[in-house]
Design a protein around this motif. Structure first.
Motif, PDB file in Angstrom:
ATOM      1  N   ARG A 127       4.584  -2.905  -1.407  1.00  0.00           N
ATOM      2  CA  ARG A 127       3.132  -2.894  -1.608  1.00  0.00           C
ATOM      3  C   ARG A 127       2.514  -2.053  -0.498  1.00  0.00           C
ATOM      4  N   ASP A 128       1.664  -1.107  -0.877  1.00  0.00           N
ATOM      5  CA  ASP A 128       1.044  -0.226   0.116  1.00  0.00           C
ATOM      6  C   ASP A 128       0.129  -1.007   1.056  1.00  0.00           C
ATOM      7  N   LEU A 135      -8.621  -2.659  -2.341  1.00  0.00           N
ATOM      8  CA  LEU A 135      -9.623  -2.582  -3.412  1.00  0.00           C
ATOM      9  C   LEU A 135      -8.990  -2.905  -4.771  1.00  0.00           C
ATOM     10  N   VAL A 136      -7.765  -2.451  -4.988  1.00  0.00           N
ATOM     11  CA  VAL A 136      -7.052  -2.794  -6.230  1.00  0.00           C
ATOM     12  C   VAL A 136      -6.821  -4.292  -6.304  1.00  0.00           C
ATOM     13  N   ALA A 146      -7.118   4.380  -7.999  1.00  0.00           N
ATOM     14  CA  ALA A 146      -6.661   4.428  -6.610  1.00  0.00           C
ATOM     15  C   ALA A 146      -5.876   5.698  -6.318  1.00  0.00           C
ATOM     16  N   ARG A 147      -5.146   6.194  -7.317  1.00  0.00           N
ATOM     17  CA  ARG A 147      -4.331   7.394  -7.121  1.00  0.00           C
ATOM     18  C   ARG A 147      -5.177   8.603  -6.722  1.00  0.00           C
ATOM     19  N   ARG A 152      -7.348   7.355  -0.188  1.00  0.00           N
ATOM     20  CA  ARG A 152      -6.081   6.717  -0.556  1.00  0.00           C
ATOM     21  C   ARG A 152      -5.044   6.747   0.573  1.00  0.00           C
ATOM     22  N   SER A 153      -5.204   7.666   1.529  1.00  0.00           N
ATOM     23  CA  SER A 153      -4.240   7.775   2.625  1.00  0.00           C
ATOM     24  C   SER A 153      -4.632   6.956   3.850  1.00  0.00           C
ATOM     25  N   LEU A 154      -5.710   6.201   3.763  1.00  0.00           N
ATOM     26  CA  LEU A 154      -6.147   5.373   4.889  1.00  0.00           C
ATOM     27  C   LEU A 154      -5.300   4.111   4.937  1.00  0.00           C
TER      28      LEU A 154
END
Length: 235
Positions: A127-128, A135-136, A146-147, A152-154
């Motif tokens: 899981r990222d 948010l997801v 989200a993609r 998205r890279s934070l």
């Protein structure tokens, strides 16, 4: 009873926009690791190399608790990064094989996937640790939204000499399973369904890894992109 090992390869590309490669990886017979440095050069590159160097020692140590061994090794790497005092940090996703069990550890937004023997669907193992994943989880974004999100890279945590909370697991594996570890240079730009199809259809490890990197570059990644592809073999 046959012994299980990993047959693994790693392929990396600096990508079209970055001046250096902050990714680092390890592909062994028992250990696979991906680390994606953060903090800019040279700090990110140094942090990812520290993690790889520290975890690499586990390749020759047959721990009965591989997840705990990974956790201890990452803690040592974290202490070394803190001692460097350069604001360095890195993600880490690692797998360590013991018998028919794979210890898994994850911090950050690199990813681990499993294509089980005979399966047609790939399973995501991690899981990222990212702002958009939060948010997801809250239902504010869909996975598809989200993609493409600009933030998205934070990431919300990394191995950077400070407190972190690794996710660990112990997974059963068998001969014929295929593992993928990758930096977000792949997973942010290539959909999981395409990644899974590539793992399933290209059986040669080196060719599969090279194709995944090529797909990321063709999809427009600006980041470093690194993959580790590993097959579980019985010997």
């Amino acid at each position: 009873m046959p012994r299980l090992i990993l047959q693994a390869v790693t392929v990396t590309d600096v990508g079209p926009a970055r001046p250096n490669n902050e990714d680092a990886a390890f592909a062994g017979r028992r250990l696979v690791v991906i680390a994606d440095g953060v903090g800019g050069m040279p700090a990110g590159e140094m942090a990812s190399e520290i993690v790889i160097s520290t975890l690499g020692g586990l390749e020759d140590v047959d721990s009965i608790d591989p997840a705990a061994a990974l956790e201890d090794a990452v803690a040592r790497a974290n202490a070394q990064i803190a001692a460097e005092g350069q604001g360095a940090g890195t993600t880490v996703t690692a797998g360590l094989l013991h018998g028919d069990q794979l210890g898994l550890l994850h911090v950050g937004d690199s990813r681990g996937y499993l294509l089980a023997a005979g399966a047609t669907e790939m399973v995501r193992l991690t899981r990222d640790d990212t702002f958009v994943q939060l948010l997801v989880d809250r239902g504010s974004l869909t996975a598809e939204e989200a993609r493409g999100h600009p933030r998205r890279s934070l990431i919300t945590q990394a191995v950077q000499g400070e407190t972190y909370r690794p996710a660990t697991a112990l997974l059963p594996v068998e001969a014929g399973d295929r593992l993928l570890l990758c930096s977000d240079g792949l997973s942010d730009y290539v959909e999981d369904v395409v990644i899974g199809r590539t793992l399933r259809e290209i059986r040669d490890l080196d060719a599969c890894a090279k194709e995944l990197v090529a797909l990321a570059l063709a999809a427009g990644t600006y980041d470093n992109v690194t993959v580790v592809v590993a097959d579980v073999l019985a010997v």
